[in-house]
Design an enzyme around this catalytic site. Structure first.
Site, PDB file in Angstrom:
ATOM      1  N   LYS A  66       2.508  12.241   5.828  1.00 52.64           N
ATOM      2  CA  LYS A  66       3.755  12.032   6.565  1.00 52.64           C
ATOM      3  C   LYS A  66       4.839  11.463   5.656  1.00 52.64           C
ATOM      4  O   LYS A  66       5.992  11.911   5.687  1.00 52.64           O
ATOM      5  CB  LYS A  66       3.504  11.094   7.751  1.00 52.64           C
ATOM      6  CG  LYS A  66       2.656  11.713   8.856  1.00 52.64           C
ATOM      7  CD  LYS A  66       2.334  10.683   9.931  1.00 52.64           C
ATOM      8  CE  LYS A  66       1.471  11.272  11.026  1.00 52.64           C
ATOM      9  NZ  LYS A  66       1.125  10.280  12.077  1.00 52.64           N
ATOM     10  N   SER A  82       2.770   6.427   8.556  1.00 53.83           N
ATOM     11  CA  SER A  82       1.627   5.686   9.097  1.00 53.83           C
ATOM     12  C   SER A  82       0.844   6.565  10.048  1.00 53.83           C
ATOM     13  O   SER A  82       1.383   7.504  10.652  1.00 53.83           O
ATOM     14  CB  SER A  82       2.104   4.425   9.825  1.00 53.83           C
ATOM     15  OG  SER A  82       1.010   3.627  10.228  1.00 53.83           O
ATOM     16  N   ASP A  83      -0.452   6.242  10.158  1.00 55.45           N
ATOM     17  CA  ASP A  83      -1.292   6.984  11.097  1.00 55.45           C
ATOM     18  C   ASP A  83      -2.418   6.082  11.565  1.00 55.45           C
ATOM     19  O   ASP A  83      -2.820   5.151  10.852  1.00 55.45           O
ATOM     20  CB  ASP A  83      -1.872   8.242  10.456  1.00 55.45           C
ATOM     21  CG  ASP A  83      -2.442   9.191  11.498  1.00 55.45           C
ATOM     22  OD1 ASP A  83      -1.640   9.875  12.160  1.00 55.45           O
ATOM     23  OD2 ASP A  83      -3.677   9.228  11.665  1.00 55.45           O
ATOM     24  N   GLN A  84      -2.906   6.355  12.768  1.00 47.83           N
ATOM     25  CA  GLN A  84      -4.014   5.581  13.308  1.00 47.83           C
ATOM     26  C   GLN A  84      -5.038   6.515  13.939  1.00 47.83           C
ATOM     27  O   GLN A  84      -4.689   7.433  14.680  1.00 47.83           O
ATOM     28  CB  GLN A  84      -3.516   4.592  14.362  1.00 47.83           C
ATOM     29  CG  GLN A  84      -4.609   3.689  14.918  1.00 47.83           C
ATOM     30  CD  GLN A  84      -4.066   2.745  15.969  1.00 47.83           C
ATOM     31  OE1 GLN A  84      -3.891   3.122  17.122  1.00 47.83           O
ATOM     32  NE2 GLN A  84      -3.788   1.501  15.580  1.00 47.83           N
ATOM     33  N   ALA A 119      -3.496   3.294   8.809  1.00 46.58           N
ATOM     34  CA  ALA A 119      -3.077   3.409   7.410  1.00 46.58           C
ATOM     35  C   ALA A 119      -1.559   3.453   7.336  1.00 46.58           C
ATOM     36  O   ALA A 119      -0.895   3.992   8.225  1.00 46.58           O
ATOM     37  CB  ALA A 119      -3.659   4.666   6.772  1.00 46.58           C
TER      38      ALA A 119
END
Length: 212
Positions: A66, A82-84, A119
């Site tokens: 991203k 960011s990612d979850q 992250a």
């Protein structure tokens, strides 16, 4: 889309534009806490997991993808991605999208521990900067009955949240414990790590030339 700090904030000049590569309102609201002017852009990244990809690896890969995607459009900017991914015994658990899937998710997580792998990546192509950090958050769910699950989902409708619960809202009543060293990570953006990466990229957080 430009986000500006609250009126009480005194924005200081940034060396480069700051962009949040996410359309998540939760991440936008968290980043606003730093009182920095920033822009929001959609990263347009395929979030499909690779075959056999571990949830932790998926979160890191997508956060970096991203940030890179937005940085490719704005090479002079400092970009946050960011990612979850919720990790239930090694299986990725995504956003339910609707009521029925949310019920299924909460039934499966009842009485169990789920690790939310969050992250964050910061990329600036102009200076060759690229770093990513992962923050795991262990969430322990109470043993839930169907009436509790139904009441919660009807009240909060957390269908856009991985794991079908909002810890910052009524979802806290579903839990017995949260274990993390970065308290906002569970909401979607670990601000302690984000600040660390922004400082490393040359972004002053507490005034021009501020240190750690």
């Amino acid at each position: 889309m430009l986000d500006t700090p609250p009126s009480s904030a005194v924005p200081h000049p940034l060396p480069r534009p700051l962009i949040l590569g996410s359309t998540s309102r939760y991440r936008r609201e968290l980043l606003q806490r730093l009182r920095l002017p920033f822009e929001v852009l959609s990263p347009q990244v395929d979030e499909t997991p690779a075959a056999g990809e571990a949830p932790a690896d998926l979160a890191v890969r997508l956060a970096l993808a991203k940030a890179r995607a937005v940085a490719a459009q704005s090479p002079d900017a400092v970009v946050i991605g960011s990612d979850q991914v919720a990790d239930l015994a090694g299986e990725p658990i995504g956003k339910p999208g609707d009521h029925a899937r949310a019920v299924t998710q909460l039934r499966r997580m009842s009485g169990r521990a789920v690790v939310f792998q969050t992250a964050v990546a910061v990329v600036c192509r102009a200076i060759g900067f690229e770093q990513v950090q992962r923050v795991p958050v262990t969430v322990r769910f109470r043993t839930l009955d169907d009436a509790e699950i139904e009441h919660y989902l009807r009240a909060e409708q957390p269908y856009d949240c991985a794991g079908s619960a909002k810890s910052e809202g009524l979802g806290i009543a579903l839990l017995s414990a949260i274990e993390s060293d970065d308290p906002t990570a569970l909401i979607g953006l670990p601000l302690i790590k984000t600040c660390e990466l922004l400082r490393a990229a040359g972004v002053p957080l507490l005034g021009a030339g501020a240190g750690s």
